[in-house]
Design a protein around this motif. Structure first.
Motif, mmCIF file in Angstrom:
data_model
loop_
_atom_site.group_PDB
_atom_site.id
_atom_site.type_symbol
_atom_site.label_atom_id
_atom_site.label_comp_id
_atom_site.label_asym_id
_atom_site.label_seq_id
_atom_site.Cartn_x
_atom_site.Cartn_y
_atom_site.Cartn_z
ATOM 1 N N LYS A 77 100.051 132.129 -4.588
ATOM 2 C CA LYS A 77 100.122 130.672 -4.768
ATOM 3 C C LYS A 77 99.386 129.937 -3.660
ATOM 4 N N ALA A 78 99.273 130.558 -2.497
ATOM 5 C CA ALA A 78 98.530 129.945 -1.392
ATOM 6 C C ALA A 78 97.077 130.415 -1.366
ATOM 7 N N GLY A 79 96.740 131.349 -2.277
ATOM 8 C CA GLY A 79 95.383 131.889 -2.319
ATOM 9 C C GLY A 79 95.387 133.403 -2.162
ATOM 10 N N SER A 80 94.221 133.990 -2.249
ATOM 11 C CA SER A 80 94.085 135.428 -2.071
ATOM 12 C C SER A 80 94.286 135.791 -0.601
ATOM 13 N N ASN A 81 94.450 137.084 -0.334
ATOM 14 C CA ASN A 81 94.586 137.524 1.059
ATOM 15 C C ASN A 81 93.407 137.053 1.904
ATOM 16 N N GLU A 82 92.204 137.163 1.323
ATOM 17 C CA GLU A 82 90.994 136.779 2.049
ATOM 18 C C GLU A 82 90.993 135.290 2.392
ATOM 19 N N PHE A 125 93.708 142.454 -5.657
ATOM 20 C CA PHE A 125 94.829 143.081 -6.356
ATOM 21 C C PHE A 125 95.129 142.378 -7.677
ATOM 22 N N GLY A 126 95.042 141.058 -7.674
ATOM 23 C CA GLY A 126 95.352 140.280 -8.872
ATOM 24 C C GLY A 126 94.358 140.454 -10.004
ATOM 25 N N ALA A 157 90.600 144.100 -14.993
ATOM 26 C CA ALA A 157 89.554 145.125 -14.899
ATOM 27 C C ALA A 157 89.934 146.371 -15.692
ATOM 28 N N LEU A 158 91.221 146.728 -15.662
ATOM 29 C CA LEU A 158 91.692 147.863 -16.451
ATOM 30 C C LEU A 158 91.576 147.562 -17.941
ATOM 31 N N LYS A 159 91.969 146.355 -18.306
ATOM 32 C CA LYS A 159 91.925 145.938 -19.719
ATOM 33 C C LYS A 159 90.504 145.948 -20.261
ATOM 34 N N LYS A 160 89.554 145.511 -19.438
ATOM 35 C CA LYS A 160 88.149 145.434 -19.871
ATOM 36 C C LYS A 160 87.420 146.772 -19.739
ATOM 37 N N GLY A 161 88.072 147.757 -19.139
ATOM 38 C CA GLY A 161 87.441 149.054 -18.975
ATOM 39 C C GLY A 161 86.440 149.114 -17.838
ATOM 40 N N LEU A 162 86.539 148.179 -16.903
ATOM 41 C CA LEU A 162 85.620 148.161 -15.760
ATOM 42 C C LEU A 162 85.969 149.249 -14.751
ATOM 43 N N GLN A 173 102.748 144.681 -11.629
ATOM 44 C CA GLN A 173 101.419 144.190 -11.987
ATOM 45 C C GLN A 173 100.991 144.667 -13.387
ATOM 46 N N LYS A 174 101.896 145.387 -14.054
ATOM 47 C CA LYS A 174 101.692 145.852 -15.439
ATOM 48 C C LYS A 174 100.514 146.814 -15.608
#
Length: 334
Positions: free
Chosen positions: A69-74, A193-194, A199-204, A218-219
């Motif tokens: 909610k505050a942004g990515s780790n980076e 991570f998010g 990426a898994l769904k799209k096969g990347l 994270q399902k």
């Protein structure tokens, strides 16, 4: 730890006009992390918030921002280093670009057991050594949370190191993790991570590597039906504070935050084991199969990385030796 005040940091704090002196309204303390509200990290931070507000609720109000909610780790680490966010929980792998000492945790098979690993990350001297350049880093490690051991999970079974060859896995950022995948002859992708679910769904990607919680929270278990216990890494999450913030507050207030962090650590450790058991059961209901593999086969594949990293990163040697000493002590006890 030696948290003596430095003039340079005091000047920075003054320049940021942080409202920590005089009789003023409560100061809002922002604490960020990327995990779900059910994750042990979040529950631990609730304990952190409770401790601070019980002991200094007339001065500080703690607000927790989970699930990016505050942004990515980076994004958040930059805000924390600037003093805009006061605390965050972040994997040690994400801190490697700022201080290469943190790369010691990413060395594959540094620890032979989670007992060794937990003894190492709860050693105050380890945190003290990591924090020796906290003014330069912009962040100060307060405590480490256990994140168990990391193993590979994928859409197809990973039974031997050869099964990794040519496949693409999401890994955490950090040069050490990339080096590890090269030794495994696998391809890597360092997305956040998010983004792994998509990426898994799209096969990347063919899979990822993490502890069992990722399969459920994270399902990722919707796509990856094989989790292989190769235990290649044990990487902690660290509760770090903004150095600018910590050096700008009175010593008694710093002690409150330090004690709150220790209480949070105790809560997180207590919750971890049960969380893993529940996640594994839920993942099995999704059809995930948990595979026991010959760990030595995986360990041998990446064994040269130890010597390579010690040669190229001499700054990790002291911490590496401490970890190995703990391992030797544990072996003698058996």
């Amino acid at each position: 730890m030696n948290f003596s005040r430095y003039l340079t940091v005091s000047v920075l704090a003054a320049a940021l006009c942080l409202p920590f002196s005089g009789a003023q309204a409560k100061t809002v303390i922002e604490v960020a992390h990327t995990q779900m509200e059910t994750h042990p990290d979040h529950i631990a931070l609730l304990a952190f918030k409770d401790y601070v507000e019980r002991h200094a609720g007339d001065i500080y109000e703690v607000q927790i921002f989970p699930n990016k909610k505050a942004g990515s780790n980076e994004q958040v680490i930059d805000l924390l280093r600037a003093g805009s966010v006061q605390f965050m929980v972040i994997s040690s792998a994400n801190l490697e670009p700022y201080n290469r000492k943190y790369s010691v945790f990413s060395i594959p098979y540094l620890f032979s057991s989670e007992d060794e690993y937990e003894k190492f990350i709860t050693d105050p001297k380890v945190l003290e050594e990591l924090g020796t350049k906290n003014e330069e880093d912009g962040f100060t490690p307060l405590v480490a949370f256990t994140a168990g051991s990391r193993s590979f999970y994928a859409k197809s079974p990973i039974s031997t190191p050869d099964d990794l060859k040519g496949k693409t896995f999401r890994i955490q950022s950090g040069r050490t993790n990339k080096d590890m995948m090269e030794f495994f002859n696998a391809n890597e992708m360092t997305i956040s991570f998010g983004e792994v679910y998509s990426a898994l769904k799209k096969g990347l990607i063919d899979g990822a590597e993490n502890n069992e919680l990722a399969l459920v929270e994270q399902k990722h278990g919707e796509f990856c039906k094989y989790y292989s216990y190769d235990h290649h890494q044990m990487i902690p999450d660290l509760l770090v504070g903004s150095t600018i913030f910590l050096y700008s507050i009175p010593e008694k207030d710093f002690e409150i935050f330090r004690q709150a962090a220790l209480e949070a650590q105790e809560v997180e450790f207590a919750m971890w084991g049960n969380s893993i058991k529940k996640a594994k059961k839920s993942a099995q209901q999704l059809g995930v199969e948990f595979l026991e593999v010959n760990v030595d086969d995986f360990r041998k594949k990446v064994a040269p990385i130890h010597e390579y990293l010690l040669k190229t990163r001499p700054e990790i040697k002291s911490l590496y030796d401490k970890a190995r000493a703990i391992g030797a002590q544990e072996t003698e006890k058996k």
